[in-house]
Design a protein around this motif. Structure first.
Motif, PDB file in Angstrom:
ATOM      1  N   GLU A  57       0.746  -1.405  -0.024  1.00 22.25           N
ATOM      2  CA  GLU A  57       0.158   0.066  -0.112  1.00 22.25           C
ATOM      3  C   GLU A  57       0.780   1.370   0.033  1.00 22.25           C
ATOM      4  O   GLU A  57       0.435   2.469  -0.573  1.00 22.25           O
ATOM      5  CB  GLU A  57      -0.948   0.128   1.296  1.00 22.25           C
ATOM      6  CG  GLU A  57      -2.057  -1.165   1.030  1.00 22.25           C
ATOM      7  CD  GLU A  57      -3.119  -0.982   2.218  1.00 22.25           C
ATOM      8  OE1 GLU A  57      -3.411   0.122   2.500  1.00 22.25           O
ATOM      9  OE2 GLU A  57      -3.591  -2.100   2.746  1.00 22.25           O
ATOM     10  N   ASP A  58       1.877   1.380   0.507  1.00 22.03           N
ATOM     11  CA  ASP A  58       2.886   2.149   0.772  1.00 22.03           C
ATOM     12  C   ASP A  58       4.224   1.923   0.313  1.00 22.03           C
ATOM     13  O   ASP A  58       4.996   1.274   0.902  1.00 22.03           O
ATOM     14  CB  ASP A  58       2.929   2.686   2.159  1.00 22.03           C
ATOM     15  CG  ASP A  58       3.883   4.135   2.438  1.00 22.03           C
ATOM     16  OD1 ASP A  58       4.945   4.168   1.571  1.00 22.03           O
ATOM     17  OD2 ASP A  58       3.470   4.740   3.463  1.00 22.03           O
ATOM     18  N   LEU A  59       4.626   2.592  -1.031  1.00 19.10           N
ATOM     19  CA  LEU A  59       5.788   2.042  -1.529  1.00 19.10           C
ATOM     20  C   LEU A  59       7.006   2.477  -0.782  1.00 19.10           C
ATOM     21  O   LEU A  59       8.049   1.921  -0.577  1.00 19.10           O
ATOM     22  CB  LEU A  59       6.066   2.762  -3.084  1.00 19.10           C
ATOM     23  CG  LEU A  59       5.082   2.168  -4.012  1.00 19.10           C
ATOM     24  CD1 LEU A  59       5.127   2.858  -5.530  1.00 19.10           C
ATOM     25  CD2 LEU A  59       5.885   0.586  -4.523  1.00 19.10           C
ATOM     26  N   ASP A  60       7.010   3.853  -0.472  1.00 17.76           N
ATOM     27  CA  ASP A  60       8.284   4.294   0.441  1.00 17.76           C
ATOM     28  C   ASP A  60       8.470   3.698   1.623  1.00 17.76           C
ATOM     29  O   ASP A  60       9.676   3.128   1.966  1.00 17.76           O
ATOM     30  CB  ASP A  60       8.088   5.909   0.791  1.00 17.76           C
ATOM     31  CG  ASP A  60       8.095   6.735  -0.405  1.00 17.76           C
ATOM     32  OD1 ASP A  60       8.528   6.220  -1.475  1.00 17.76           O
ATOM     33  OD2 ASP A  60       7.178   7.817  -0.371  1.00 17.76           O
TER      34      ASP A  60
ATOM     35  N   TYR B 116       1.512   1.342 -13.704  1.00 23.10           N
ATOM     36  CA  TYR B 116       1.433   0.887 -12.311  1.00 23.10           C
ATOM     37  C   TYR B 116       2.726   1.504 -11.346  1.00 23.10           C
ATOM     38  O   TYR B 116       3.740   1.617 -12.161  1.00 23.10           O
ATOM     39  CB  TYR B 116       1.514  -0.616 -12.167  1.00 23.10           C
ATOM     40  CG  TYR B 116       0.521  -1.190 -12.807  1.00 23.10           C
ATOM     41  CD1 TYR B 116      -0.966  -1.177 -12.300  1.00 23.10           C
ATOM     42  CD2 TYR B 116       0.668  -1.809 -14.039  1.00 23.10           C
ATOM     43  CE1 TYR B 116      -1.836  -1.617 -12.917  1.00 23.10           C
ATOM     44  CE2 TYR B 116      -0.523  -2.566 -14.648  1.00 23.10           C
ATOM     45  CZ  TYR B 116      -1.705  -2.350 -14.189  1.00 23.10           C
ATOM     46  OH  TYR B 116      -2.966  -3.051 -14.853  1.00 23.10           O
ATOM     47  N   GLU B 117       2.489   1.895 -10.335  1.00 21.21           N
ATOM     48  CA  GLU B 117       3.587   2.397  -9.514  1.00 21.21           C
ATOM     49  C   GLU B 117       4.282   1.172  -8.920  1.00 21.21           C
ATOM     50  O   GLU B 117       3.889   0.300  -8.402  1.00 21.21           O
ATOM     51  CB  GLU B 117       3.025   3.248  -8.389  1.00 21.21           C
ATOM     52  CG  GLU B 117       2.473   4.501  -8.936  1.00 21.21           C
ATOM     53  CD  GLU B 117       2.064   5.654  -7.689  1.00 21.21           C
ATOM     54  OE1 GLU B 117       3.118   5.898  -7.299  1.00 21.21           O
ATOM     55  OE2 GLU B 117       0.923   5.814  -7.764  1.00 21.21           O
ATOM     56  N   GLU B 118       5.661   1.148  -9.070  1.00 17.55           N
ATOM     57  CA  GLU B 118       6.489   0.028  -8.666  1.00 17.55           C
ATOM     58  C   GLU B 118       7.970   0.335  -8.395  1.00 17.55           C
ATOM     59  O   GLU B 118       8.328   1.387  -9.089  1.00 17.55           O
ATOM     60  CB  GLU B 118       6.319  -1.201  -9.596  1.00 17.55           C
ATOM     61  CG  GLU B 118       6.665  -0.955 -10.958  1.00 17.55           C
ATOM     62  CD  GLU B 118       6.537  -2.134 -11.872  1.00 17.55           C
ATOM     63  OE1 GLU B 118       7.391  -2.259 -12.897  1.00 17.55           O
ATOM     64  OE2 GLU B 118       5.552  -2.973 -11.817  1.00 17.55           O
TER      65      GLU B 118
ATOM     66  N   ARG C  37       5.120  -3.590  -5.782  1.00 25.61           N
ATOM     67  CA  ARG C  37       3.956  -2.764  -6.612  1.00 25.61           C
ATOM     68  C   ARG C  37       2.822  -2.388  -5.762  1.00 25.61           C
ATOM     69  O   ARG C  37       2.449  -2.994  -5.076  1.00 25.61           O
ATOM     70  CB  ARG C  37       3.590  -3.838  -7.617  1.00 25.61           C
ATOM     71  CG  ARG C  37       2.405  -3.260  -8.531  1.00 25.61           C
ATOM     72  CD  ARG C  37       2.044  -4.031  -9.561  1.00 25.61           C
ATOM     73  NE  ARG C  37       3.387  -4.235 -10.549  1.00 25.61           N
ATOM     74  CZ  ARG C  37       3.665  -5.371 -11.353  1.00 25.61           C
ATOM     75  NH1 ARG C  37       2.634  -6.415 -11.183  1.00 25.61           N
ATOM     76  NH2 ARG C  37       4.462  -5.421 -12.110  1.00 25.61           N
ATOM     77  N   ARG C  38       2.624  -1.215  -6.183  1.00 26.14           N
ATOM     78  CA  ARG C  38       1.200  -0.413  -5.161  1.00 26.14           C
ATOM     79  C   ARG C  38      -0.114  -1.262  -5.538  1.00 26.14           C
ATOM     80  O   ARG C  38      -0.111  -1.478  -6.685  1.00 26.14           O
ATOM     81  CB  ARG C  38       0.957   0.948  -5.732  1.00 26.14           C
ATOM     82  CG  ARG C  38      -0.136   1.449  -4.641  1.00 26.14           C
ATOM     83  CD  ARG C  38      -0.434   3.061  -5.188  1.00 26.14           C
ATOM     84  NE  ARG C  38       0.860   3.777  -5.023  1.00 26.14           N
ATOM     85  CZ  ARG C  38       1.436   4.253  -3.953  1.00 26.14           C
ATOM     86  NH1 ARG C  38       0.821   3.904  -2.737  1.00 26.14           N
ATOM     87  NH2 ARG C  38       2.367   5.097  -3.967  1.00 26.14           N
TER      88      ARG C  38
ATOM     89  N   ALA D 217      -6.730   4.543  -9.979  1.00 29.95           N
ATOM     90  CA  ALA D 217      -6.659   5.009 -11.467  1.00 29.95           C
ATOM     91  C   ALA D 217      -4.983   4.713 -11.904  1.00 29.95           C
ATOM     92  O   ALA D 217      -4.190   4.928 -10.798  1.00 29.95           O
ATOM     93  CB  ALA D 217      -7.049   6.297 -11.603  1.00 29.95           C
ATOM     94  N   PRO D 218      -4.779   4.347 -13.014  1.00 27.54           N
ATOM     95  CA  PRO D 218      -3.423   4.322 -13.502  1.00 27.54           C
ATOM     96  C   PRO D 218      -2.742   5.646 -13.176  1.00 27.54           C
ATOM     97  O   PRO D 218      -3.301   6.865 -13.310  1.00 27.54           O
ATOM     98  CB  PRO D 218      -3.467   3.926 -14.829  1.00 27.54           C
ATOM     99  CG  PRO D 218      -4.831   3.210 -15.038  1.00 27.54           C
ATOM    100  CD  PRO D 218      -5.735   4.012 -14.234  1.00 27.54           C
ATOM    101  N   LYS D 219      -1.431   5.293 -13.112  1.00 29.83           N
ATOM    102  CA  LYS D 219      -0.550   6.457 -13.059  1.00 29.83           C
ATOM    103  C   LYS D 219      -0.381   7.302 -14.264  1.00 29.83           C
ATOM    104  O   LYS D 219      -0.375   6.798 -15.311  1.00 29.83           O
ATOM    105  CB  LYS D 219       0.776   6.161 -12.623  1.00 29.83           C
ATOM    106  CG  LYS D 219       2.131   7.042 -12.631  1.00 29.83           C
ATOM    107  CD  LYS D 219       3.429   6.622 -12.047  1.00 29.83           C
ATOM    108  CE  LYS D 219       4.085   5.887 -13.083  1.00 29.83           C
ATOM    109  NZ  LYS D 219       5.492   5.495 -12.678  1.00 29.83           N
TER     110      LYS D 219
END
Length: 130
Positions: free
Chosen positions: A78-81, A104-106, A120-121, A126-128
């Motif tokens: 849920e939180d990439l950082d 996707y954010e990854e 991966r988030r 919605a898509p980045k």
């Protein structure tokens, strides 16, 4: 009933106890089985991994072409950082410092033995853009 069902993802490494501990802490998993040459863990969601001793195991060199990617794992977060900080705290390392292009954010990382994986988030409305 399917003819074949998913079993266990097995990673070869020189020190299975150390690598199992990395993933055990990252996934908040529990040990399920251990022998002199194999350690298996199970995450709360049922995902199983095992780490097999192979003194000749060569870590992947991705993104360099020699010895290439071999295989990698995708983990939903849920939180990439926060997830990336946890990977580093446990002895892993980021492989890319920039955002990967695509919807996707990854983030790409590697475990202490050099196996690559993607954070991966997992929940995104919605898509980045961009």
């Amino acid at each position: 009933m399917p003819l074949v069902t998913a079993g266990v993802v097995v990673l070869d490494c020189a020190e299975p106890e150390k690598l199992a501990l990395f993933y055990k802490l990252l996934l908040e998993a529990e040990d399920t089985d251990a022998t002199a040459n194999l350690v298996e863990i199970r995450a709360a969601d049922g995902f199983r991994m095992a780490f097999r001793r192979d003194m000749n195991a060569t870590p992947p060199s991705w993104p360099r072409p020699e010895n290439s990617l071999q295989a990698h794992l995708d983990f939903l977060v849920e939180d990439l950082d926060a997830a990336e900080r946890r990977v580093v705290e446990l002895g892993g390392r980021p492989l890319e410092a920039k955002d990967v292009p695509g919807p996707y954010e990854e983030r790409m990382c590697s475990d202490p033995a050099g196996h690559s994986f993607t954070l991966r988030r997992g929940r995104q409305a919605a898509p980045k853009q961009g």
